[in-house]
Design a protein around this motif. Structure first.
Motif, short mmCIF file in Angstrom:
data_model
loop_
_atom_site.label_atom_id
_atom_site.label_comp_id
_atom_site.label_asym_id
_atom_site.label_seq_id
_atom_site.Cartn_x
_atom_site.Cartn_y
_atom_site.Cartn_z
N LEU A 128 53.59 44.36 11.01
CA LEU A 128 52.54 44.51 12.20
C LEU A 128 53.33 45.17 12.75
CD1 LEU A 128 50.48 44.42 14.52
CD2 LEU A 128 50.27 42.31 14.20
N ALA B 225 50.57 46.09 7.49
CA ALA B 225 49.73 45.54 7.07
C ALA B 225 48.61 46.06 8.59
CB ALA B 225 49.96 43.90 7.55
N TYR B 226 49.03 46.58 9.90
CA TYR B 226 48.52 47.07 10.88
C TYR B 226 49.26 47.43 11.79
CZ TYR B 226 46.96 41.95 13.19
OH TYR B 226 47.00 41.80 13.50
N SER C 88 55.24 48.25 4.35
CA SER C 88 54.28 46.97 4.27
C SER C 88 53.79 46.92 5.07
CB SER C 88 56.09 45.93 3.89
OG SER C 88 56.81 46.28 2.48
N LEU D 45 44.57 38.19 6.43
CA LEU D 45 45.91 37.80 6.65
C LEU D 45 46.19 36.91 7.73
CD1 LEU D 45 47.21 39.95 8.59
CD2 LEU D 45 46.76 41.40 7.19
N GLN E 31 54.23 41.24 5.06
CA GLN E 31 54.34 42.37 6.48
C GLN E 31 54.75 42.76 7.23
OE1 GLN E 31 50.59 42.84 4.81
NE2 GLN E 31 50.46 41.53 3.16
N ALA F 11 51.73 38.71 8.19
CA ALA F 11 52.71 40.04 9.03
C ALA F 11 53.21 39.36 10.11
CB ALA F 11 51.49 40.69 9.19
N SER G 98 49.23 36.86 11.67
CA SER G 98 49.83 37.63 11.56
C SER G 98 50.30 36.14 13.06
CB SER G 98 49.72 39.14 12.60
OG SER G 98 49.06 38.68 13.92
#
Length: 265
Positions: free
Chosen positions: A162, A192-193, A190, A82, A160, A129, A84
């Motif tokens: 973050l 992502a990290y 949703s 992905l 997504q 993200a 970000s």
């Protein structure tokens, strides 16, 4: 567990055990001429996420096609899962703000940002993200909280998240916005990290410096997040005044302990 890759600590990132993924500032690399350290990490199967800081998804103008093409090339070259970027206003009228500024959270701006996100998604070969930013001020015309604004964007675009818990803490100190309240309102399905980082208080303002040990209050927020959802990954950002390998390993250990405190492995 993740760690922000920086050229100053490239060998440290390679040496530290249990670094499951890394993040690299996209504007600092050139596809086709990647640093050897990133090639080494990719050769080991460590995922590398390009992290943009200059796209300006919160600007009134659409994203620059050249910047989007660069992010796309980074993702392809690194075989990234992905990309970000920030929910931030960075330029207008050809002038650079020099900082990731908060977006006016109005219904009108929501339409603009959603369109910018869709344009970015169409140009990228992998999912996008979106990160919440740290702020020292809010716009007087705000109609939505940051969590509400992000939730609307997720609903409209499928982007997504973050979630930077250090930024949530910054906004709590500087603007009086409840960080736990934001966690309750964000669509964490949703996620992502996650980012964590350090900072310090100066003249009543919290500065998100990314060059100090992560404060306990930020780790407590990480535990709160982990009590609500199991994050796909948690990454430590450290951007200057780099400590020893042992100190960085210690910070990663503190982060793992905060996640375990919430009942997560």
């Amino acid at each position: 567990m993740g760690l922000g890759w920086r050229p100053e600590i490239d060998l440290t990132v390679e040496r530290l055990p249990d670094v499951d993924f890394v993040e690299v500032v996209a504007e600092n690399i050139r596809p086709g001429r990647l640093p050897e350290s990133l090639r080494v990490l990719r050769g080991r199967g460590v995922p590398v996420i390009p992290h943009g800081v200059g796209l300006g998804l919160g600007d009134a103008a659409p994203p620059d096609p050249a910047r989007l093409a660069h992010l796309a090339s980074c993702a392809q070259e690194l075989d990234s899962p992905l990309v970000s970027e920030h929910l931030a206003f960075v330029r207008a009228g050809g002038m650079e703000a020099g900082h990731l500024l908060p977006v006016p959270r109005t219904r009108e701006m929501l339409e603009v940002v959603a369109d910018n996100i869709r344009r970015a998604q169409d140009a990228l070969p992998v999912p996008l993200a979106l990160e919440n930013v740290a702020a020292i001020f809010g716009w007087p015309e705000d109609e939505l909280t940051e969590a509400q604004f992000l939730a609307e964007l997720v609903d409209r675009t499928g982007v997504q998240l973050l979630v930077d818990v250090a930024n949530l803490y910054t906004n709590q100190v500087n603007l009086g916005l409840s960080a736990v309240g934001a966690l309750d309102a964000l669509p964490l399905a949703s996620l992502a990290y996650v980012h964590v980082a350090g900072g310090h208080l100066h003249d009543g303002i919290w500065h998100d410096t990314h060059q100090e040990s992560v404060p306990e209050a930020v780790l407590e927020l990480l535990s709160e997040l982990c009590a609500r959802v199991e994050p796909p990954g948690v990454l430590l950002e450290w951007d200057d005044a780099y400590p020893s390998d042992a100190a960085l390993a210690g910070e990663l250990g503190r982060i793992r302990a905060a996640m375990t405190t919430a009942g997560r492995p």
